[in-house]
Enzyme design. Structure first.
Site, PDB file in Angstrom:
ATOM      1  N   HIS A 274       0.605  -1.189   0.083  1.00 27.09           N
ATOM      2  CA  HIS A 274      -0.093  -0.100  -0.174  1.00 27.09           C
ATOM      3  C   HIS A 274       0.896   1.368   0.019  1.00 27.09           C
ATOM      4  CE1 HIS A 274      -2.926   3.089   1.390  1.00 27.09           C
ATOM      5  NE2 HIS A 274      -3.773   2.212   0.708  1.00 27.09           N
ATOM      6  N   GLU A 331      -7.841  -4.496  -0.507  1.00 24.97           N
ATOM      7  CA  GLU A 331      -8.368  -5.372  -1.839  1.00 24.97           C
ATOM      8  C   GLU A 331      -8.283  -6.837  -1.558  1.00 24.97           C
ATOM      9  OE1 GLU A 331      -6.279  -4.137  -5.279  1.00 24.97           O
ATOM     10  OE2 GLU A 331      -6.407  -2.004  -4.590  1.00 24.97           O
TER      11      GLU A 331
END
Lengths: 387, 387
Positions: A274, A331
């Protein structure tokens, strides 16, 4: 005078003040209006969280003690009464649904919201009242799931279903998609996802909404602009691609081969890493819990596969990409949760749009309260001007 | 780590490198690819200028000396063959035209381009080839006037006209709007305007296109995002409002009363002042010349009124707003030129979109060549997080 020493991509450059929330990448923590977003996701509905992010406070402050629930009912009604689409949008949905590519639901949403903005006569935020802008934001938030579900159903030869006044948040979304009575456990799981993904700092799509709003455009136009950025593959927020990796691996004993092959090829492993978090992504932590709660459902064995994929992949990444702090991101677990909740894969990213549109609207309203257009400069690096 | 010392609105902050052009506000000069934009407007067609901005060079380098005109003819053909709209876009145009508000042509263009992106299957710029991206950019550039003119005609109960292969640039635009053989002098005047407004630095809409492209989205999505910002009243580019001021004044002897009343009320005077130029706006200088060339046309007396309005207003602004350098900007003279060229007022800003879409596309293509997502930060200034 030009300042030309800012980092590429404005990374780490604070372009605005905001009171909407913050992401603390080193702490693995993010909040909405000063309240832990994960805690809100555990304890509140999507409507409550939307009210918090849009209006700055929860519709009832203390539900345990003689709570005044009128606030919540009122906010829900405000959304519910704005779900039906204007005739002009209804009229173009079949064409938009048929104008298909893999990006169809989100491209269709952009077209539909641009049309809704014109049909409803949304006024520029610059010069309109805070009350009018807020009403327009609620309109865009409420219409988004109606549009997306209708496009999905039309694409599959099904008639769109009308929104039901007694359903809200994820339950309403599942109903609009399937036309069936929503399963309460599936709805609760998706509700966690929706609440947890309403807002997340100045990511590229949110920043796009703010730039558009800074020029004074109407709420729908700013959201349409954000959706253009949102459609970009570098934006993130594509849980279907993370789930595809889990599917491709198939069983726990194949994780190492898969990951090592990807690493050897220099490929990215979807669902890991991320831009901001140097810790575990707190949304992934939350959604892993939620996924575990769905383990007894049909297909629930995917949870075990996903857990092994996460653990082995994180271990291999730590070994082969030391110092990069690559962990499972939102996700990764969002895909598992939506899959077990029965959402079709092509509607994973559109489901993300259903929640993030709230964050975009909150940023548009906040930006509309300032009068500084966002208009940077560039360094010219081409040929020396001749004339 | 957050850098929180940048100026509000990123004013003067160089967020990217660019080889497309530059605006030198202190010199009253701007260029495309190193060539004076005003000089290009005086000597070249819109197609030539579009090729320069998009591809980096003029399609023929030296037209006087045994020029190879194949380059120009080829670029023209590339645009001309991309003007017709896909069936899905045709199908929704009547609804978009009827979904009317005063913002209808541009809201309709957003919806139509979002649909075109899906119908034509435009791929994300991230991962596609430079050749494919360029073809998509030409598609969006070529389709934009067709869409806008069709929306205008449908709104007025007229059938859209098909693009004519032998017409280009402003002549094609006037033909699409009116259905009639374009007047050559009107077309030449509008051509100057189109060329002069293709690109102008990192204004808010261009920056929006770049942010969207930085996430890897397709060309149409990035342009749709830019159009959302473009619709904002603070963006500039609304020559109709500047012309309204000239109309309101009506005759030269009323200028002083009008301007002094506006100044006393603290109102902005439309058509004066610019975010970047501290000199005369070079586009206004050019378009004033162009307007003077139309003085003998029906209604040409507006040129004299506008000249007086400019001179008196600039003198009064210098006196009452000393140090602000408020001069007539591009919008002021653009409105006069378009009016005398017979463009309906509601199509002034859409005409601007016909040229600026070229600049947006050039920036999308340039941004697509980098892999840095534009993702800034913000300063959280709300309540201290509680949980």
């Amino acid at each position: 005078m030009t300042i030309d020493t800012v980092p590429a991509g404005l990374r780490g450059v604070a372009v605005s003040d905001t009171a909407i929330g913050d992401v603390r990448g080193d702490e693995g923590y993010y909040h909405y209006r000063g309240r832990s977003a994960v805690e809100i996701a555990r304890t509140r509905t999507f409507d409550d969280a939307a009210a918090l992010v849009l209006d700055g406070e929860l519709p009832d402050r203390d539900p345990g003690q003689h709570a005044d629930r009128a606030g919540r009912a009122h906010f829900r009604a405000e959304l519910a009464e704005r779900r039906e689409l204007p005739g002009a949008v209804h009229a173009i949905l079949p064409t938009l649904a048929a104008a298909g590519s893999e990006f169809a639901p989100l491209a269709g949403l952009r077209a539909a919201l641009a049309t809704l903005g014109a049909a409803d006569g949304l006024a520029p935020v610059w010069g309109s009242t805070p009350r009018a802008r807020r009403a327009d934001a609620l309109r865009v938030v409420a219409a988004t799931p109606t549009v997306l579900a209708a496009l999905h159903r039309l694409r599959h030869g099904l008639e769109p279903v009308a929104p039901r006044d007694d359903l809200h948040g994820a339950a309403s979304w599942l109903h609009l998609l399937t036309g069936a009575e929503p399963d309460p456990r599936a709805a609760a799981a998706v509700e966690h996802y929706l609440v947890a993904t309403i807002d997340h700092g100045f990511n590229a799509s949110t920043f796009t909404a703010r730039v558009a709003a800074s020029a004074g455009t109407d709420v729908a136009s700013a959201v349409v602009a954000a959706l253009g950025t949102f459609a970009g593959p570098l934006h993130g927020g594509a849980p279907d691609r993370a789930l595809e990796a889990v599917d491709e691996i198939g069983s726990p004993e194949r994780v190492d081969d898969y990951v090592l092959a990807k690493l050897a090829a220099g490929d990215r492993i979807m669902g890991f890493g991320h831009a901001v978090y140097r810790t575990a992504d707190p949304r992934a932590v939350l959604l892993r819990e939620v996924a575990r709660g769905l383990r007894d459902r049909p297909g629930g064995e995917i949870v075990t596969v996903a857990e092994t994929v996460q653990e082995r992949t994180e271990a291999l990444l730590a070994e082969h990409r030391p110092g990069r702090d690559l962990r499972a991101n939102v996700e990764f677990w969002a895909g598992v949760v939506m899959h077990l909740a029965g959402i079709p894969r092509e509607m994973f990213t559109p489901t993300f749009a259903v929640s993030r549109v709230v964050g975009w609207c909150a940023h548009v309203l906040e930006q509309a309260g300032t009068s500084t257009i966002i208009r940077p400069s560039a360094r010219y690096v081409g040929p020396t001007p001749s004339v």
